[in-house]
Write a protein that holds these residues in place. Structure first.
Motif, PDB file in Angstrom:
ATOM      1  N   GLN A 105       2.269  -6.648   3.451  1.00 26.04           N
ATOM      2  CA  GLN A 105       1.538  -5.676   3.931  1.00 26.04           C
ATOM      3  C   GLN A 105       1.203  -5.559   5.454  1.00 26.04           C
ATOM      4  O   GLN A 105       1.771  -4.784   6.315  1.00 26.04           O
ATOM      5  CB  GLN A 105       0.856  -4.696   3.178  1.00 26.04           C
ATOM      6  CG  GLN A 105       1.357  -4.025   2.128  1.00 26.04           C
ATOM      7  CD  GLN A 105       0.077  -2.858   1.644  1.00 26.04           C
ATOM      8  OE1 GLN A 105      -0.967  -2.567   2.437  1.00 26.04           O
ATOM      9  NE2 GLN A 105       0.117  -2.795   0.383  1.00 26.04           N
ATOM     10  N   PRO A 146       3.145  -1.103  -3.017  1.00 24.97           N
ATOM     11  CA  PRO A 146       3.494   0.236  -2.245  1.00 24.97           C
ATOM     12  C   PRO A 146       2.142   0.501  -1.640  1.00 24.97           C
ATOM     13  O   PRO A 146       1.168   0.381  -2.478  1.00 24.97           O
ATOM     14  CB  PRO A 146       4.112   1.050  -3.252  1.00 24.97           C
ATOM     15  CG  PRO A 146       3.659   0.474  -4.743  1.00 24.97           C
ATOM     16  CD  PRO A 146       3.641  -1.051  -4.512  1.00 24.97           C
ATOM     17  N   ASN A 158       6.454   2.866   2.751  1.00 21.24           N
ATOM     18  CA  ASN A 158       7.096   2.498   1.712  1.00 21.24           C
ATOM     19  C   ASN A 158       8.441   2.057   1.577  1.00 21.24           C
ATOM     20  O   ASN A 158       8.890   1.464   0.969  1.00 21.24           O
ATOM     21  CB  ASN A 158       6.775   3.559   0.440  1.00 21.24           C
ATOM     22  CG  ASN A 158       5.354   3.436  -0.073  1.00 21.24           C
ATOM     23  OD1 ASN A 158       4.707   2.399   0.038  1.00 21.24           O
ATOM     24  ND2 ASN A 158       4.648   4.805  -0.480  1.00 21.24           N
ATOM     25  N   ILE A 161       8.646  -1.344   2.897  1.00 20.41           N
ATOM     26  CA  ILE A 161       8.045  -2.260   1.940  1.00 20.41           C
ATOM     27  C   ILE A 161       9.290  -2.501   0.918  1.00 20.41           C
ATOM     28  O   ILE A 161       9.496  -3.693   0.340  1.00 20.41           O
ATOM     29  CB  ILE A 161       6.977  -1.696   1.048  1.00 20.41           C
ATOM     30  CG1 ILE A 161       5.722  -1.609   2.018  1.00 20.41           C
ATOM     31  CG2 ILE A 161       6.636  -2.411  -0.177  1.00 20.41           C
ATOM     32  CD1 ILE A 161       4.395  -1.128   1.302  1.00 20.41           C
ATOM     33  N   GLU A 162      10.000  -1.387   0.665  1.00 21.38           N
ATOM     34  CA  GLU A 162      11.212  -1.482  -0.233  1.00 21.38           C
ATOM     35  C   GLU A 162      12.394  -2.449   0.279  1.00 21.38           C
ATOM     36  O   GLU A 162      12.619  -3.255  -0.422  1.00 21.38           O
ATOM     37  CB  GLU A 162      11.848  -0.246  -0.661  1.00 21.38           C
ATOM     38  CG  GLU A 162      10.994   0.527  -1.418  1.00 21.38           C
ATOM     39  CD  GLU A 162      11.502   1.921  -1.960  1.00 21.38           C
ATOM     40  OE1 GLU A 162      12.739   2.056  -1.276  1.00 21.38           O
ATOM     41  OE2 GLU A 162      10.850   2.820  -2.466  1.00 21.38           O
ATOM     42  N   THR A 183       6.867  -3.636  -9.683  1.00 29.74           N
ATOM     43  CA  THR A 183       7.124  -2.360  -9.880  1.00 29.74           C
ATOM     44  C   THR A 183       6.601  -1.720 -11.207  1.00 29.74           C
ATOM     45  O   THR A 183       5.861  -0.736 -11.544  1.00 29.74           O
ATOM     46  CB  THR A 183       8.657  -2.055  -9.432  1.00 29.74           C
ATOM     47  OG1 THR A 183       9.061  -2.492  -8.081  1.00 29.74           O
ATOM     48  CG2 THR A 183       9.008  -0.491  -9.718  1.00 29.74           C
ATOM     49  N   SER A 198      -3.877   1.804   1.034  1.00 27.61           N
ATOM     50  CA  SER A 198      -2.991   0.605   0.767  1.00 27.61           C
ATOM     51  C   SER A 198      -3.899  -0.307  -0.263  1.00 27.61           C
ATOM     52  O   SER A 198      -3.209  -1.181  -0.832  1.00 27.61           O
ATOM     53  CB  SER A 198      -3.313   0.011   2.111  1.00 27.61           C
ATOM     54  OG  SER A 198      -4.471  -0.458   2.645  1.00 27.61           O
TER      55      SER A 198
END
Length: 295
Positions: A105, A146, A158, A161-162, A183, A198
């Motif tokens: 992150q 996420p 997000n 992040i993916e 996930t 976060s």
């Protein structure tokens, strides 16, 4: 960061003399007995005893409520892949049989394509370095968690992040490293976020630990001796002290050289607020050690 490491070593060497003098009056016998406890067989503490969890403050939450001993977790606020790479010797000094990497992150940025390229390059070097220094260790890479979709930055972060996770999974496959996709945790549980959007509430950490316990099946894997904390001598010497300063002092906590309760290192700390040290150090602190300046 190499400069930070050198300053940390110099700072500890210089400060330990004054701290020991200041703390001697509060030291009952001048000696510290380090207690050793045996985790129950089959418990999470026992199963993860030879593991080290490395990354940012998300993985650092595994020390909450004594879920795992501090010796098994090296997670710090604001940690990045590069800062972890710069401190890889701290990882290897604990001689873990299993290394869990969880970060990303804090590596997000713009332009996204360049940030992702840098992220994967640094992560690759980190994995290579760990394997070089710990050839028998098994390395796991956790997906980036996420952020709260309802937060102001959820819509922008997000998707990035993916994208990072897809690149991370691809790299893990190429390197032959176990990739753990987190996930399912968010699909199977209603995960609550802290106000910042976060981080998570404390309820997330035991869920994460349980998921990793099930995913890795460590009970049926070869495991070495329990990870030991090589920094107990530092912690004992500074247990009556408070370190107040910037990121250089903050590294003492991230590297587990002293307990987090003994370090106050807000981002951008300066010398313009001396009253904070007085207020912090009054309750029984033997010494208040300052280090502030430009980060």
């Amino acid at each position: 960061m190499k400069m930070v490491q050198r300053w940390v070593s110099i700072f500890l060497s210089a400060a330990i003399l004054s701290a020991l003098v200041a703390c001697s009056a509060a030291d009952d016998k001048g000696q510290t007995q380090l207690a050793t406890t045996q985790a129950p067989v089959g418990s999470a503490q026992e199963l993860f005893g030879s593991s080290l969890f490395v990354g940012d403050s998300i993985i650092g939450g595994l020390t909450n409520d004594d879920l795992l001993p501090e010796a098994n977790v090296m997670g710090g606020l604001g940690a990045t892949v590069q800062s972890t790479l710069d401190n890889v010797e701290e990882i290897t000094s604990r001689k873990p049989s299993h290394v869990f990497l969880s970060m990303g992150q804090n590596d997000l940025g713009e332009p996204s394509k360049e940030a992702k390229k840098t992220f994967i390059q640094q992560y690759t070097r980190l994995v290579d370095r760990i394997r070089e220094l710990l050839p028998a260790a098994r390395v796991y890479m956790l997906s980036i968690t996420p952020v709260d979709a309802a937060s102001p930055f959820g819509a922008s972060m997000n998707p990035q992040i993916e994208t990072f996770n897809a690149a991370l999974q691809k790299m893990a496959k190429e390197k032959g490293v176990d990739y753990i996709d987190l996930t399912p945790i968010f699909q199977q549980h209603k995960i609550l976020y802290d106000e910042d959007g976060s981080h998570f509430t404390n309820a997330f950490s035991p869920i994460l630990r349980g998921y990793l316990k099930e995913w890795t099946d460590l009970a049926h894997q070869p495991r070495g001796p329990a990870v030991t904390d090589t920094n107990e001598a530092y912690k004992a010497a500074f247990r009556h002290s408070v370190f107040l300063g910037d990121s250089i002092v903050g590294a003492l906590s991230y590297l587990n050289k002293v307990d987090t309760a003994n370090v106050i290192a807000p981002s951008g700390a300066t010398l313009s607020r001396p009253h904070e040290c007085r207020e912090t150090c009054q309750p029984g602190a033997g010494a208040c050690i300052h280090s502030a300046g430009q980060q």
